[in-house]
Write an enzyme that holds these catalytic residues in place. Sequence first.
Site, short mmCIF file in Angstrom:
data_model
loop_
_atom_site.label_atom_id
_atom_site.label_comp_id
_atom_site.label_asym_id
_atom_site.label_seq_id
_atom_site.Cartn_x
_atom_site.Cartn_y
_atom_site.Cartn_z
CB SER A 185 -0.94 -0.01 1.20
OG SER A 185 -0.22 -0.16 2.39
CG HIS A 213 -4.17 -0.97 -1.30
ND1 HIS A 213 -4.71 0.29 -1.40
CD2 HIS A 213 -3.75 -1.08 -0.02
CE1 HIS A 213 -4.61 0.91 -0.25
NE2 HIS A 213 -4.03 0.11 0.62
CE LYS A 244 -7.33 0.32 2.26
NZ LYS A 244 -6.50 -0.67 2.95
C1 LIG Z 1 -6.30 -0.97 4.41
C2 LIG Z 1 -5.60 -2.24 4.62
C3 LIG Z 1 -5.98 -3.12 5.63
C4 LIG Z 1 -7.03 -2.77 6.65
O1 LIG Z 1 -8.29 -2.71 6.06
P1 LIG Z 1 -9.54 -2.25 6.94
O2 LIG Z 1 -10.70 -2.94 6.34
O3 LIG Z 1 -9.60 -0.76 6.82
O4 LIG Z 1 -9.28 -2.68 8.35
C5 LIG Z 1 -5.34 -4.34 5.72
N1 LIG Z 1 -4.35 -4.69 4.85
C6 LIG Z 1 -3.94 -3.85 3.88
C7 LIG Z 1 -2.86 -4.27 2.94
C8 LIG Z 1 -4.55 -2.59 3.74
O5 LIG Z 1 -4.12 -1.75 2.80
#
Ligand SMILES: *Cc1c(COP(=O)(O)O)cnc(C)c1O
Length: 397
Positions: A185, A213, A244
């Site tokens: 990320s 992502h 996301k």
């Molecule tokens: C955003 C993210 C998370 C956490 O996701 P949430 O649903 O907001 O808790 C976990 N792993 C990665 C790689 C992320 O980018």
Amino acid sequence: MSKSFYSSIKREIEDIRNEGLYKEERYISSPQKTNISLSDGSNVLNFCANDYLGLANNSEIKKAASEALETDGFGMASVRFICGTNDLHQQLETKLSTFLGYEDCILYVAAFDANGGLFEPLFHAEDAIISDALNHASIIDGIRLSKAMRFRYAHSDMTELEDCLKKADDQGARHKVIVSDGVFSMDGSYAKLDEIVPLAKKYDALIMIDDCHATGFVGKNGRGTAEHFGLEGEVDILTGTLGKALGGASGGFTCAKSDVIKLLKQRSRPYLFSNALPPSIVAASLKALEIIEVDTERRARIATNASYFRSQIKNLGYTVIGDDHPITPVMVGDAKIAQQMSKLLLAKGLYAIGFFFPVVPKGQARLRLQITSEHKQDELDKAVTIFEEVGKELGVI
Ligand SMILES: *Cc1c(COP(=O)(O)O)cnc(C)c1O
């Protein structure tokens, strides 16, 4: 009340400020989109949301959420196994596993919990977990909760990964699992799945990928990193987020073979001890998946936008790292410069946040720009112009 406790907290905050690492919140007073209003009344271009497919404020999704609010109520007021499982939860678990090509799925209130509750029930003291050094914090925390042997390889270093696999074998590991973000990320780069898969086969290891992502927009059908590499079916355990590309509210999930999901539903602590996802979010996520399945144009637009923007920023003379992914990390090095740059960008109407320690290693501060399918050509161009002006002003380019 211990006075020394509170004074040491105060000192720690001051230290964070002195190092230029203090993060301030900014208040948004509009829905999430490419052009947002801030609480001071200004309108700015938004280049840092994870709203990859522009679904965070989509009218069909909002309608699905408000309908479920009426038909199924506001909250479940229970964990899943007591009286918190609504038929919508079951439908979403089936839809996610079908879409992603797995036997079954388990929902969590966040991907952080999906990762946090994954390793402890599945991997025990005689097993080995082999993890990329840049994996997401939730993976690192999840691994800490497991009693398994732990091995860490330098980011995407396949030689080190192989060494770890050998070491795990030397130490008599019963089961081995290779653990990686699908897309990193902070770096906008893909895990080298094309090299990880043969290594996993050679050493009889499982593969776990966190595709937060990627799910929904990476790969021809939006099925994520494995589809991007043409390696669907090779990832044993997949975790992802609803927060996301899939609407951006909240929620996470794990997909795997049905026995794995069955065991997680018996033993995974965030699932057993935390409230169920609200029906409105579940219904809206079902709608998001429906949209993603038929609307191929959003995926086409995000790919075009991302590669256009990346090349324009590079042409200005910035160091941009990563692969051809909508995450566009512009490296500046020093945290204070990243903060200053973010402020100057905002003053010119561009919302982009500086990332620095502890979310990235010290000395590798950056601005992480995120492109969506909904950024218009003039918005991309305006952002490039602002980047040029600010970069020259600061002497970064
Ligand atoms: C955003 C993210 C998370 C956490 O996701 P949430 O649903 O907001 O808790 C976990 N792993 C990665 C790689 C992320 O980018």
